[in-house]
Design an enzyme around this catalytic site. Structure first.
Site, PDB file in Angstrom:
ATOM      1  N   ARG A   1      39.083 -65.464  13.809  1.00  0.00           N
ATOM      2  CA  ARG A   1      38.507 -66.364  14.807  1.00  0.00           C
ATOM      3  C   ARG A   1      36.988 -66.353  14.690  1.00  0.00           C
ATOM      4  NH1 ARG A   1      42.153 -63.707  19.695  1.00  0.00           N
ATOM      5  NH2 ARG A   1      44.178 -64.503  18.935  1.00  0.00           N
TER       6      ARG A   1
ATOM      7  N   ASP B   1      33.129 -54.011  16.246  1.00  0.00           N
ATOM      8  CA  ASP B   1      33.155 -53.928  17.702  1.00  0.00           C
ATOM      9  C   ASP B   1      34.583 -54.022  18.233  1.00  0.00           C
ATOM     10  OD1 ASP B   1      30.383 -53.760  17.682  1.00  0.00           O
ATOM     11  OD2 ASP B   1      30.125 -55.927  17.898  1.00  0.00           O
TER      12      ASP B   1
ATOM     13  N   ASP C   1      23.508 -64.641  21.249  1.00  0.00           N
ATOM     14  CA  ASP C   1      23.423 -65.043  19.841  1.00  0.00           C
ATOM     15  C   ASP C   1      23.178 -66.549  19.756  1.00  0.00           C
ATOM     16  OD1 ASP C   1      23.889 -62.493  18.905  1.00  0.00           O
ATOM     17  OD2 ASP C   1      26.041 -62.789  18.609  1.00  0.00           O
TER      18      ASP C   1
END
Length: 300
Positions: A283, A250, A13
């Site tokens: 986070r 996920d 990413d």
């Protein structure tokens, strides 16, 4: 903990923040940049390993720096990779533009070597799949590879989990190979034609999925939690202020698979999935945001 085998994709990413998107031919100055590991399957494998399962990840990579990022990510998390490296391709990458003022994003994904995952790649690991307690796949790699993985797992009595993301038309018989499917609301509507915003609609959608052959559907519903067919809504777990929700699904799927492999009930596995997702959204990032088992135990 038991053994989980995951078939999926890794992409690097690359995230850019700027005041606005440039028009064609223009250059604008960015405000921030981040490079990190991504791909649904890879993220799920990291989450699964951190919860404590013996986690194996099957994918394709190029021989390049992003491939090294993948291997380093899995090594840190304790994931065992099963990788075919393709010399004349490249490790997948995603361009993510984030508009500073609104947080809206635009994404280009180029899967590279992962787009070449084939049924033959899956067949090469049939002994690994048959030795697992749980097999997990998604829809980022080619559909025929995912289908073959589910077929091999089902034939040997391995628990099968399909995370049908991103939403896509499924081949005939695919859902009948699944012990569990874990769509979000959007993916569930694509599969069933039923919009899911509440528990009544979720139960109707679960009934439609069961009619297609799924043993036990689970619909993830964001801040509401997850709807477990036959039980009802399992509430989301709040772990602090939300920073980024990108990897929540996920986190849920990885933890869910780990707990199933441990022999826990579907309800307990969903509760762990919700708590793992609840911590991850506090986070930044996806794989780096996945919590460890001790953190989830403390929250629950």
């Amino acid at each position: 903990m038991g053994t989980v085998v995951i078939l999926g994709v890794f992409v690097a990413d690359t995230a850019y923040r700027a005041d606005r998107m440039p028009v064609m031919g223009e250059t604008v100055m960015g405000n921030d940049f981040a490079l990190g590991p991504g791909g649904k399957g890879s993220n799920q494998a990291v989450a699964c390993a951190r919860i404590g399962a013996d986690t194996h990840f099957m994918t394709n990579l190029g021989q390049d720096d992003f491939g090294k990022l993948a291997l380093d990510t899995w090594a840190r998390a304790g994931v065992t990779p099963h990788v075919r490296e393709i010399n004349d391709s490249y490790t997948g990458a995603a361009f993510i533009f984030i508009e500073e003022r609104t947080g809206d994003n635009a994404i280009i994904v180029s899967p590279g070597a992962a787009a070449l995952i084939s049924p033959a790649d899956v067949e090469a690991h049939k002994d690994l799949i048959s030795s697992a307690d749980v097999f997990v796949t998604q829809l980022e790699q080619p559909m025929d590879a995912a289908m073959r993985g589910l077929e091999l797992a089902r034939a040997t009595g391995v628990i099968t989990v399909l995370n049908p993301a991103p939403a896509a038309d499924l081949p005939e018989g695919m859902l009948a190979l699944c012990d569990y499917v874990t769509p979000n609301e959007t993916e569930c509507e694509a599969l069933t034609g039923i919009a899911v915003t509440n528990e009544v609609e979720a139960e109707a959608a679960c009934a439609a999925l069961i009619a297609k052959g799924v043993r036990m559907p689970i619909i993830t519903m964001g801040e509401q939690g997850a709807y477990l067919s036959g039980h009802g809504l399992v509430p989301a777990v709040q772990a602090g202020p939300v920073v980024e929700t990108t990897g929540a699904g996920d986190a849920f799927n990885g933890a869910f698979a780990a707990m199933l492999a441990n022999g826990d009930t579907a309800l307990r596995a969903v509760q762990y999935g919700c708590a793992t997702a609840g911590i991850s959204v506090t986070r930044a990032g996806t794989a780096p945001a996945m919590p460890y088992r001790s953190e989830v135990d403390a929250l629950l």
